[in-house]
Write a protein that holds these residues in place. Structure first.
Motif, PDB file in Angstrom:
ATOM      1  N   ASP A   9     -12.984 -20.466  17.279  1.00 14.91           N
ATOM      2  CA  ASP A   9     -13.395 -21.196  18.777  1.00 14.91           C
ATOM      3  C   ASP A   9     -13.794 -21.064  19.478  1.00 14.91           C
ATOM      4  O   ASP A   9     -13.190 -19.805  19.723  1.00 14.91           O
ATOM      5  CB  ASP A   9     -12.035 -22.119  18.711  1.00 14.91           C
ATOM      6  CG  ASP A   9     -11.337 -23.177  17.555  1.00 14.91           C
ATOM      7  OD1 ASP A   9     -11.751 -24.063  17.618  1.00 14.91           O
ATOM      8  OD2 ASP A   9     -10.322 -22.965  16.633  1.00 14.91           O
ATOM      9  N   LEU A  10     -14.104 -21.212  20.377  1.00 17.83           N
ATOM     10  CA  LEU A  10     -14.471 -19.960  22.031  1.00 17.83           C
ATOM     11  C   LEU A  10     -15.139 -21.482  23.016  1.00 17.83           C
ATOM     12  O   LEU A  10     -14.895 -23.099  22.918  1.00 17.83           O
ATOM     13  CB  LEU A  10     -16.022 -19.904  21.963  1.00 17.83           C
ATOM     14  CG  LEU A  10     -16.785 -19.641  23.348  1.00 17.83           C
ATOM     15  CD1 LEU A  10     -17.541 -18.673  22.896  1.00 17.83           C
ATOM     16  CD2 LEU A  10     -17.651 -20.792  24.418  1.00 17.83           C
TER      17      LEU A  10
ATOM     18  N   ILE B 285     -17.573 -29.246  20.069  1.00 16.85           N
ATOM     19  CA  ILE B 285     -19.396 -29.838  19.386  1.00 16.85           C
ATOM     20  C   ILE B 285     -18.885 -28.139  18.851  1.00 16.85           C
ATOM     21  O   ILE B 285     -19.155 -27.208  19.197  1.00 16.85           O
ATOM     22  CB  ILE B 285     -20.169 -29.792  20.394  1.00 16.85           C
ATOM     23  CG1 ILE B 285     -20.564 -28.284  21.526  1.00 16.85           C
ATOM     24  CG2 ILE B 285     -20.185 -30.975  21.136  1.00 16.85           C
ATOM     25  CD1 ILE B 285     -22.139 -28.474  22.111  1.00 16.85           C
ATOM     26  N   PRO B 286     -19.727 -28.227  17.728  1.00 15.44           N
ATOM     27  CA  PRO B 286     -20.378 -27.364  16.938  1.00 15.44           C
ATOM     28  C   PRO B 286     -21.207 -26.557  17.173  1.00 15.44           C
ATOM     29  O   PRO B 286     -22.449 -26.573  18.459  1.00 15.44           O
ATOM     30  CB  PRO B 286     -20.946 -27.748  15.621  1.00 15.44           C
ATOM     31  CG  PRO B 286     -22.324 -29.259  16.252  1.00 15.44           C
ATOM     32  CD  PRO B 286     -21.220 -29.745  17.415  1.00 15.44           C
ATOM     33  N   VAL B 287     -21.526 -24.698  17.154  1.00 11.46           N
ATOM     34  CA  VAL B 287     -22.146 -24.284  18.160  1.00 11.46           C
ATOM     35  C   VAL B 287     -23.606 -24.378  17.663  1.00 11.46           C
ATOM     36  O   VAL B 287     -24.856 -24.911  18.571  1.00 11.46           O
ATOM     37  CB  VAL B 287     -22.651 -22.533  17.267  1.00 11.46           C
ATOM     38  CG1 VAL B 287     -22.510 -21.908  18.735  1.00 11.46           C
ATOM     39  CG2 VAL B 287     -20.631 -22.500  18.157  1.00 11.46           C
ATOM     40  N   SER B 288     -24.421 -25.236  17.059  1.00  9.02           N
ATOM     41  CA  SER B 288     -25.390 -25.765  16.336  1.00  9.02           C
ATOM     42  C   SER B 288     -25.648 -26.746  16.810  1.00  9.02           C
ATOM     43  O   SER B 288     -27.180 -26.752  17.656  1.00  9.02           O
ATOM     44  CB  SER B 288     -25.608 -26.260  15.458  1.00  9.02           C
ATOM     45  OG  SER B 288     -24.358 -27.451  14.513  1.00  9.02           O
TER      46      SER B 288
ATOM     47  N   GLN C 268     -17.352 -20.917  15.578  1.00 10.02           N
ATOM     48  CA  GLN C 268     -17.922 -22.752  14.962  1.00 10.02           C
ATOM     49  C   GLN C 268     -18.100 -23.595  15.744  1.00 10.02           C
ATOM     50  O   GLN C 268     -18.798 -24.213  16.012  1.00 10.02           O
ATOM     51  CB  GLN C 268     -16.983 -22.249  13.465  1.00 10.02           C
ATOM     52  CG  GLN C 268     -16.736 -21.509  12.726  1.00 10.02           C
ATOM     53  CD  GLN C 268     -18.055 -21.001  12.215  1.00 10.02           C
ATOM     54  OE1 GLN C 268     -18.938 -22.009  11.767  1.00 10.02           O
ATOM     55  NE2 GLN C 268     -18.178 -19.924  11.792  1.00 10.02           N
ATOM     56  N   ASN C 269     -17.071 -23.311  16.484  1.00  9.10           N
ATOM     57  CA  ASN C 269     -16.683 -24.664  17.412  1.00  9.10           C
ATOM     58  C   ASN C 269     -16.543 -24.263  18.890  1.00  9.10           C
ATOM     59  O   ASN C 269     -16.199 -23.658  19.258  1.00  9.10           O
ATOM     60  CB  ASN C 269     -15.528 -25.462  17.277  1.00  9.10           C
ATOM     61  CG  ASN C 269     -15.420 -26.130  15.728  1.00  9.10           C
ATOM     62  OD1 ASN C 269     -17.118 -26.300  15.465  1.00  9.10           O
ATOM     63  ND2 ASN C 269     -14.949 -25.383  14.666  1.00  9.10           N
TER      64      ASN C 269
ATOM     65  N   GLY D  10      -8.242 -17.604  19.950  1.00  3.90           N
ATOM     66  CA  GLY D  10     -10.030 -17.749  20.197  1.00  3.90           C
ATOM     67  C   GLY D  10     -10.375 -17.380  21.128  1.00  3.90           C
ATOM     68  O   GLY D  10      -9.866 -15.672  21.679  1.00  3.90           O
ATOM     69  N   VAL D  11     -11.685 -17.549  21.911  1.00  2.00           N
ATOM     70  CA  VAL D  11     -12.084 -16.960  22.681  1.00  2.00           C
ATOM     71  C   VAL D  11     -11.948 -17.797  24.142  1.00  2.00           C
ATOM     72  O   VAL D  11     -12.775 -19.094  23.600  1.00  2.00           O
ATOM     73  CB  VAL D  11     -13.336 -16.373  22.684  1.00  2.00           C
ATOM     74  CG1 VAL D  11     -14.270 -15.531  23.257  1.00  2.00           C
ATOM     75  CG2 VAL D  11     -13.408 -15.162  20.963  1.00  2.00           C
TER      76      VAL D  11
END
Length: 496
Positions: free
Chosen positions: A285-286, A313-316, A364-365, A213-214
């Motif tokens: 995943d971030l 949470i989702p990035v949206s 995405q998340n 991930g990041v």
């Protein structure tokens, strides 16, 4: 008369048998010893401990038989008692907030027990990229306040550090020198790369639930970015822009308009492209760390968009949150003030930057981290303390030649360790058991009789630290047993 004579012989027999048993048992068990001489076990365990004491028996006096005969000697108390709890104090002088946190350390676990925050002086007292005289005096006052808090907890370690807040101003040395001269405390400046590594140290122990991930640690003046594989950092770098600096550079009013949001996005893209991160790998995943991301989660909770126990949470959701906060500036001020008044101007630029970084890595998340940079500092301090203890222990090892020549202590062991007056003695050769006045006359290393090969041998140490070798005295026991058999034979013969 004959009966009395036989009775006396029989009693002598019983006494001799009893003595034989006592001698045999006494030489196999060394659990009881006098005040002047102690028996120790030699084992194959390589854990060696220091103690200002005489060597004492571990579990028995028998030498453990091993093929390599790699022995070590245990000191009286194998471990020095450590305090159940100790406290560390960490002062973090950031661009948005300055804080002091007291951490309780117990069994290598850390727990924050107190935190105090102050508004950053660099955000209020900076002119022409210099911290003003008033700002320096304010900083000194805060450092003294933080120091008083740490002293009240009797902390064993204090560590003050600054990130981009002092790293990016022009009079950094003047500021840190004034603080040191006035408070006798040094504020350590850590680089962006070091800041990123410390942030990852904190997160990997508590927050990472995926292998790849990041991680971003967004501060006021910089944003640290780390890509990781198998929970190991791959690329580590720092962008010279954060939530506060992006607000100062691009936002004219309290909140950014559409043009200003676009400019923050472009700047974020440019900084990511300069670093040239590998974004071809599908990072889903971030992990978000730092005060801005904490506030984002708290705002979402305050608005009822997520529950109190939600950390992913989702990035949206960032898009919907940003749109909601841009609808009405008055309502936005009320919302942010209710959560964290110090983030009114910096929260929206921080959300824009987080969204842009997420798009760059195709995230995405988003995971909101519970840990923070300070805890990475604590882990580093704990590691450094352990390294120092190991180094001190290693420096206490001396060669047997020094022991014989400087302490007049003869030693007989092969590849073994002993402890005398807090010094761990590394016996690298087999040395003869000599008295001090004989040490210069013999060459024990060439005496093959000095090798300890008998499993019944044991090591004793007198109260003045001199070693001696004793053999379990089975010979006297055997002699008494033979005499007992002979006497018994005489008694039986006479009866016949």
């Amino acid at each position: 008369m004959k009966f009395k004579y036989n009775y006396i012989i029989f009693m002598i027999f019983i006494i001799l048998c009893s003595l034989s048993y006592v001698i045999a048992v006494d030489n196999n068990q060394s659990s009881s010893f006098d005040d002047n001489s102690y028996t120790t076990i030699i084992t194959n365990d390589n854990n060696d401990y220091q103690k200002n004491s005489i060597i004492q028996e571990k579990e028995s006096s028998n030498i453990a038989s091993t093929s390599q005969k790699n022995y070590s000697i245990y000191s009286t108390d194998n471990t020095q008692e450590k305090p159940e709890k100790e406290y560390y104090g960490v002062g973090n002088f950031g661009s948005n907030v300055m804080s002091v946190t007291i951490y309780e350390i117990s069994n290598d676990k850390i727990n924050p027990v107190f935190t105090k925050n102050e508004k950053s002086v660099t955000a209020e007292y900076t002119e022409n990229n210099n911290l003003t005289k008033d700002g320096i005096n304010k900083l000194i006052s805060i450092v003294n306040d933080f120091n008083g808090i740490m002293n009240s907890y009797n902390v064993t370690q204090k560590y003050l550090f600054a990130t981009a807040s002092l790293r990016k101003i022009d009079n950094t040395n003047e500021v840190t020198d004034n603080v040191l001269n006035s408070t006798n405390l040094n504020i350590h400046l850590i680089s962006g790369e070091e800041e990123a590594k410390l942030g990852f140290e904190a997160v990997k122990y508590t927050d990472l639930t995926t292998d790849n991930g990041v991680l971003i640690d967004m501060g006021g003046g910089s944003t640290e970015v780390i890509t990781f594989f198998n929970k190991t950092p791959s690329q580590v770098d720092s962008m010279p822009i954060g939530s506060l600096s992006s607000y100062k550079e691009y936002v004219s009013l309290e909140f950014p308009n559409e043009t200003e949001i676009k400019n923050i996005k472009i700047r974020t893209q440019e900084e990511l492209n300069k670093i040239n991160f590998n974004n071809t790998f599908p990072f889903d995943d971030l992990y978000g760390n730092g005060g801005t991301l904490y506030t984002v989660r708290n705002v979402l909770t305050y608005l009822g968009d997520i529950s109190n126990d939600t950390y992913v949470i989702p990035v949206s959701k960032l898009d919907s949150l940003l749109a909601k906060l841009l609808e009405n500036s008055t309502r936005t001020s009320e919302i942010i003030s209710a959560v964290d008044n110090s983030r009114i101007n910096t929260l929206l630029p921080g959300i824009v930057m987080t969204k842009e970084i997420s798009e760059y890595f195709k995230i995405q998340n988003i995971h909101f981290c519970k840990s923070k940079l300070d805890e990475g500092v604590i882990y580093r301090l704990m590691e450094n303390k352990k390294d120092t203890e190991k180094e001190n222990q290693s420096n206490s090892i001396i060669d047997y030649n020094d022991v014989v020549s400087n302490h007049d202590i003869p030693v007989t062991l092969n590849n073994a360790y002993a402890v005398i007056n807090n010094m761990k003695i590394n016996v690298t050769h087999t040395v003869n058991l000599l008295k001090a006045n004989e040490a210069q006359e013999n060459n024990p290393a060439n005496d093959s009789k000095n090798n300890i090969n008998d499993e019944s041998d044991a090591i004793t140490v007198s109260d003045n630290g001199a070693f001696s070798l004793t053999e379990n005295s089975y010979i006297p026991a055997a002699v008494l047993a033979v005499l007992s058999v002979l006497i018994a034979s005489v008694v039986i013969y006479r009866k016949r």
